[in-house]
Design a protein around this motif. Structure first.
Motif, short mmCIF file in Angstrom:
data_model
loop_
_atom_site.label_atom_id
_atom_site.label_comp_id
_atom_site.label_asym_id
_atom_site.label_seq_id
_atom_site.Cartn_x
_atom_site.Cartn_y
_atom_site.Cartn_z
N ALA A 62 0.83 -1.21 0.06
CA ALA A 62 0.04 0.02 0.09
C ALA A 62 0.89 1.19 0.18
N ALA A 63 1.83 1.30 0.69
CA ALA A 63 2.80 2.19 0.67
C ALA A 63 3.46 2.51 -0.70
N VAL A 64 3.89 1.47 -1.20
CA VAL A 64 4.57 1.51 -2.54
C VAL A 64 3.54 2.14 -3.59
N ILE A 65 2.20 1.80 -3.64
CA ILE A 65 1.25 2.14 -4.46
C ILE A 65 0.98 3.64 -4.22
N ASP A 66 0.82 3.97 -3.05
CA ASP A 66 0.57 5.35 -2.55
C ASP A 66 1.74 6.39 -3.01
N ALA A 67 3.08 5.64 -3.07
CA ALA A 67 4.10 6.66 -3.49
C ALA A 67 3.94 6.73 -5.13
N ALA A 68 3.97 5.69 -5.61
CA ALA A 68 3.88 5.58 -7.27
C ALA A 68 2.58 6.62 -7.56
N GLN A 69 1.44 6.66 -7.06
CA GLN A 69 0.46 7.46 -7.42
C GLN A 69 0.61 8.97 -6.98
N ALA A 70 1.27 9.14 -5.82
CA ALA A 70 1.57 10.61 -5.40
C ALA A 70 2.51 11.15 -6.54
N LEU A 71 3.69 10.27 -6.88
CA LEU A 71 4.49 10.82 -7.98
C LEU A 71 3.83 11.24 -9.16
N ALA A 72 3.21 10.32 -9.77
CA ALA A 72 2.24 10.43 -10.77
C ALA A 72 1.48 11.73 -10.81
N HIS A 73 0.71 11.74 -9.55
CA HIS A 73 -0.34 12.77 -9.57
C HIS A 73 0.58 14.03 -9.62
N THR A 78 6.44 7.83 -13.68
CA THR A 78 7.02 7.03 -12.72
C THR A 78 7.19 5.77 -13.14
N LEU A 79 8.35 5.04 -12.87
CA LEU A 79 8.57 3.62 -13.00
C LEU A 79 8.70 3.00 -11.52
N VAL A 80 7.97 1.85 -11.53
CA VAL A 80 7.89 1.07 -10.14
C VAL A 80 8.85 -0.18 -10.46
N LEU A 81 9.95 -0.36 -9.64
CA LEU A 81 10.94 -1.42 -10.14
C LEU A 81 10.67 -2.64 -8.98
N VAL A 82 10.48 -3.81 -9.77
CA VAL A 82 10.30 -4.87 -8.74
C VAL A 82 11.33 -5.92 -9.04
N THR A 83 11.47 -6.97 -8.12
CA THR A 83 12.38 -7.85 -8.28
C THR A 83 11.80 -9.47 -8.73
N SER A 84 10.34 -9.51 -8.45
CA SER A 84 9.73 -10.87 -8.73
C SER A 84 8.36 -10.30 -9.78
#
Length: 173
Positions: A62-73, A78-84
């Motif tokens: 939820a914190a990751v999603i909130d951060a991505a949405q705040a940056l986009a807003h 915004t790029l969200v990088l994951v390892t899996s």
């Protein structure tokens, strides 16, 4: 060049970083291994611990999603990088955005990048295939959602967004 020298030379933009926290009343000012005393015997192996602590950790996601949405807003592509792949799939589904990974065909990867470049998508999720060799100068928001502690890997990931572009003044990580 150091990041500061590169920004001064005009080859990259200044970068600011924020470490996300959850389940803490006061912000941390330091991070030490002993702060995270984990009984490895409870989890069986690293893969199981990573699945529970990162991939399936609802408050963290939820914190990751909130951060991505705040940056986009804020107008930051915004790029969200994951390892899996399971983590990327879950985050992309929650965000309603494309997910590019090693099993994606080349057209899917190119389309996701193009959508971020042209603004038709404000956020995309990508796996570690985007750690190197991808140039998206428009990128000005980055969320590193996968775990890891290798300094060179973090520097490489931040490099995805530190390139200069017209109208871009900094990268938010």
């Amino acid at each position: 060049l150091s990041p500061e020298d590169a920004a001064q030379a005009g080859t990259s933009v200044p970068t600011s970083g924020t470490m996300l926290q959850w389940n803490k009343e006061e912000p941390r000012t330091s991070w030490a291994a002993e702060d995270f005393d984990i009984d490895d015997g409870l989890h069986g192996n690293y893969a199981e611990l990573y699945r529970k602590a990162v991939i399936e950790n609802a408050p963290r996601n939820a914190a990751v999603i909130d951060a991505a949405q705040a940056l986009a807003h804020a107008g930051r592509p915004t790029l969200v990088l994951v390892t899996s792949i399971p983590h990327g799939t879950a985050l992309a589904r929650e965000l309603g955005v494309p997910f590019a990974h090693g099993s994606s065909d080349m057209a899917t990867r190119k389309n996701a990048l193009q959508a971020l470049r042209d603004g038709s998508e404000r956020i995309i999720v990508a796996s570690t295939i985007f750690d190197q060799g991808i140039d998206v100068p428009e990128l000005s928001g980055l969320v590193i959602a996968g775990g890891g502690k290798a300094h060179h890997t973090v520097v490489q990931r931040v490099g995805r967004g530190s390139r200069t572009a017209k109208g871009k003044s900094r990268l938010e990580v």
